[in-house]
Motif scaffolding. Structure first.
Motif, mmCIF file in Angstrom:
data_model
loop_
_atom_site.group_PDB
_atom_site.id
_atom_site.type_symbol
_atom_site.label_atom_id
_atom_site.label_comp_id
_atom_site.label_asym_id
_atom_site.label_seq_id
_atom_site.Cartn_x
_atom_site.Cartn_y
_atom_site.Cartn_z
ATOM 1 N N THR A 1 -0.248 -11.467 -3.393
ATOM 2 C CA THR A 1 0.602 -10.397 -3.404
ATOM 3 C C THR A 1 -0.004 -9.293 -3.736
ATOM 4 O O THR A 1 -1.331 -9.156 -4.366
ATOM 5 N N LEU A 2 0.603 -8.145 -3.175
ATOM 6 C CA LEU A 2 0.269 -6.649 -3.551
ATOM 7 C C LEU A 2 0.977 -5.501 -3.483
ATOM 8 O O LEU A 2 2.182 -5.706 -3.175
ATOM 9 N N LEU A 3 0.700 -4.536 -4.137
ATOM 10 C CA LEU A 3 1.534 -3.483 -4.230
ATOM 11 C C LEU A 3 1.692 -2.689 -3.256
ATOM 12 O O LEU A 3 2.843 -2.048 -2.803
ATOM 13 N N ARG A 4 0.486 -2.599 -2.375
ATOM 14 C CA ARG A 4 0.824 -1.664 -1.256
ATOM 15 C C ARG A 4 -0.180 -2.397 -0.188
ATOM 16 O O ARG A 4 -1.343 -2.400 -0.342
ATOM 17 N N THR A 5 0.222 -2.503 1.019
ATOM 18 C CA THR A 5 -0.547 -3.075 2.324
ATOM 19 C C THR A 5 -1.178 -1.901 2.784
ATOM 20 O O THR A 5 -0.709 -0.649 2.800
ATOM 21 N N HIS A 6 -2.376 -2.223 3.267
ATOM 22 C CA HIS A 6 -3.013 -1.011 3.943
ATOM 23 C C HIS A 6 -3.724 -1.877 5.193
ATOM 24 O O HIS A 6 -4.404 -2.766 5.066
ATOM 25 N N ARG A 7 -3.931 -1.000 6.161
ATOM 26 C CA ARG A 7 -4.741 -1.363 7.529
ATOM 27 C C ARG A 7 -5.138 -0.033 8.203
ATOM 28 O O ARG A 7 -4.656 0.721 8.353
ATOM 29 N N ASP A 8 -6.695 -0.342 8.288
ATOM 30 C CA ASP A 8 -7.194 0.563 9.051
ATOM 31 C C ASP A 8 -8.172 0.131 10.126
ATOM 32 O O ASP A 8 -9.193 -0.410 10.098
ATOM 33 N N ASP A 9 -7.505 0.036 11.246
ATOM 34 C CA ASP A 9 -8.257 -0.721 12.484
ATOM 35 C C ASP A 9 -9.542 0.053 12.756
ATOM 36 O O ASP A 9 -10.499 -0.739 13.146
ATOM 37 N N GLU A 10 -9.847 1.128 12.807
ATOM 38 C CA GLU A 10 -11.026 1.823 13.012
ATOM 39 C C GLU A 10 -12.208 1.375 12.281
ATOM 40 O O GLU A 10 -13.328 1.100 12.701
ATOM 41 N N LYS A 11 -12.031 1.281 10.834
ATOM 42 C CA LYS A 11 -13.021 0.860 9.950
ATOM 43 C C LYS A 11 -12.762 -0.698 9.999
ATOM 44 O O LYS A 11 -13.596 -1.323 8.915
ATOM 45 N N GLY A 12 -11.930 -1.289 10.404
ATOM 46 C CA GLY A 12 -11.613 -3.080 10.269
ATOM 47 C C GLY A 12 -11.360 -3.452 9.029
ATOM 48 O O GLY A 12 -11.873 -4.550 8.477
ATOM 49 N N VAL A 13 -10.511 -2.532 8.213
ATOM 50 C CA VAL A 13 -10.194 -3.116 6.961
ATOM 51 C C VAL A 13 -8.550 -3.392 6.972
ATOM 52 O O VAL A 13 -7.922 -2.622 7.489
ATOM 53 N N LYS A 14 -8.225 -4.612 6.412
ATOM 54 C CA LYS A 14 -6.861 -5.018 6.305
ATOM 55 C C LYS A 14 -6.752 -5.764 4.888
ATOM 56 O O LYS A 14 -7.442 -6.658 4.550
ATOM 57 N N ILE A 15 -5.881 -5.094 4.318
ATOM 58 C CA ILE A 15 -5.216 -5.434 3.075
ATOM 59 C C ILE A 15 -3.748 -6.008 3.089
ATOM 60 O O ILE A 15 -3.171 -5.032 2.799
ATOM 61 N N LEU A 16 -3.674 -7.037 3.651
ATOM 62 C CA LEU A 16 -2.489 -7.710 3.858
ATOM 63 C C LEU A 16 -2.289 -9.050 3.016
ATOM 64 O O LEU A 16 -3.368 -9.674 2.693
ATOM 65 N N GLY A 17 -0.909 -9.377 2.734
ATOM 66 C CA GLY A 17 -0.782 -10.781 2.358
ATOM 67 C C GLY A 17 -1.139 -11.990 3.038
ATOM 68 O O GLY A 17 -1.384 -11.696 4.336
ATOM 69 N N ASN A 18 -1.738 -12.891 2.462
ATOM 70 C CA ASN A 18 -2.352 -13.943 3.267
ATOM 71 C C ASN A 18 -3.526 -13.806 3.915
ATOM 72 O O ASN A 18 -4.041 -14.616 4.751
ATOM 73 N N HIS A 19 -3.916 -12.696 3.735
ATOM 74 C CA HIS A 19 -5.473 -12.307 4.269
ATOM 75 C C HIS A 19 -6.609 -12.047 3.270
ATOM 76 O O HIS A 19 -6.317 -11.930 2.005
ATOM 77 N N GLN A 20 -7.781 -12.297 3.526
ATOM 78 C CA GLN A 20 -9.048 -12.466 2.585
ATOM 79 C C GLN A 20 -9.130 -10.977 2.295
ATOM 80 O O GLN A 20 -9.089 -9.842 3.172
#
Length: 359
Positions: free
Chosen positions: A82-101
């Motif tokens: 679980t997390l307080l805030r989801t974040h995704r930046d496809d340009e930098k290849g960053v994904k901070i999402l539930g059930n993701h590494q």
């Protein structure tokens, strides 16, 4: 813990809601009764990893203290629970999402920077070793602040400290590129300042250097300039160049406390005092806003009175002219009434008056 802001121990009881949020409840469910086994910084970034428990039940709470901040709960393999805030930046290849590494690989460790890195930061906004990886669409940094923050990950306050340490007149607000005559000298000075602050960062992280608390204060007064009091304004673990000469506040460590906790203790005292002062400062701010609104209203009324006074003087002047020339006025009125009585329209009357004026 305050996402994006602070982490510190506290000896004070703070106000909290009667019922925890869903996010807080889930954190408690996973870490309650577990031992805190490790606390470490992730790379050299403003992110901290708390490890609770061990074995299959091990979990991590990662607190991000940059940008908008975040608090992320993961399992032992750093899969996000679980997390307080989801974040995704496809340009930098960053994904901070539930059930993701959770992307630990984005945190870089300490490295030694040299003159080439600083020169590259000023011209491209990235260090020399990353020039090939940088996006070609990245625009050239316009100021020193932008160059240092983009290339080295500095906060604006650290960028300002580095620039002032290097003797740059306008600090981090200096525009780029530098004048060719001063370019080499300024790059050398900035390189020395960057190496100095990086050594300090690394020393604090390894424990070779103990951070010293610097809590800065300022004087606050009521809107009318009376009742001056000392209020807390900012704090830092290093005496930043831009804060030299500012008044500071010191706190005594509780008896038997290791000096390494001096900064931690100062932050706790700072926020506790800030919370205590917040009500009074809010009232003063509201009072200042009310007085500003009143002053604006009075200014508008004064302007309106001045405008009406000018109109009164103008109308009074007209009345005096009519009084002095009453015979001519009576003749003009008689002529107008006679023309209207004979069936002349207002348009024809206006044309006749214009013709008379030309004559």
């Amino acid at each position: 813990i305050e996402s994006g802001m602070r982490i510190h121990r506290t000896k004070y009881e703070r106000a909290k809601p009667e019922a925890p949020s869903k996010f807080t409840a889930k954190l408690r469910m996973h870490v309650k009764t577990k031992r805190l086994n490790d606390v470490r910084q992730l790379g050299k970034d403003r992110a901290v990893d708390f490890t609770f428990g061990g074995g299959d039940t091990e979990c991590h709470i990662i607190v991000e203290l940059y940008s908008q901040g975040n608090i992320v709960l993961t399992d032992k393999n750093y899969t996000v629970l679980t997390l307080l805030r989801t974040h995704r930046d496809d340009e930098k290849g960053v994904k901070i999402l539930g059930n993701h590494q959770y992307p630990l690989d984005r945190f870089q460790g300490f490295r030694k920077y040299d003159r080439d890195d600083v020169a590259s930061a000023l011209s491209r906004g990235t260090i020399a070793s990353e020039v090939g990886e940088a996006e070609t669409s990245e625009r050239v940094p316009a100021t020193l602040r932008e160059a240092l923050c983009r290339a080295f990950g500095y906060s604006p306050s650290i960028a300002e400290h580095v620039c002032l340490t290097a003797g740059i007149d306008k600090g981090s607000g200096a525009t780029l590129p530098f004048d060719e005559r001063a370019h080499d000298e300024r790059v050398d000075a900035l390189t020395k300042a960057v190496v100095e602050i990086e050594n300090w960062f690394e020393g604090v992280t390894t424990g070779e250097i103990v951070a010293k608390p610097f809590v800065y204060t300022k004087t606050d007064t009521k809107a009318d300039g009376t009742d001056a009091i000392e209020v807390f304004d900012d704090f830092s673990p290093i005496d930043l160049k831009q804060n030299e000469g500012r008044p500071t506040k010191s706190f005594e460590l509780p008896a038997g406390t290791d000096p390494v906790f001096a900064f931690d203790n100062a932050v706790d005292e700072y926020y506790m005092a800030l919370e205590a002062q917040s009500g009074m400062l809010a009232r003063r701010k509201a009072e200042a806003q009310a007085l500003a609104k009143l002053e604006k209203s009075l200014k508008d009324q004064r302007n309106r009175v001045e405008q009406l006074e000018k109109e009164r003087e103008k109308e009074e002047q007209r009345a005096v002219l009519i009084e002095y020339n009453h015979e001519a006025v009576d003749t003009a009125l008689a002529a107008v009434n006679s023309a209207l009585a004979s069936g002349m329209s207002w348009a024809e009357l206006e044309a006749m008056i214009k013709e008379e004026r030309r004559m």
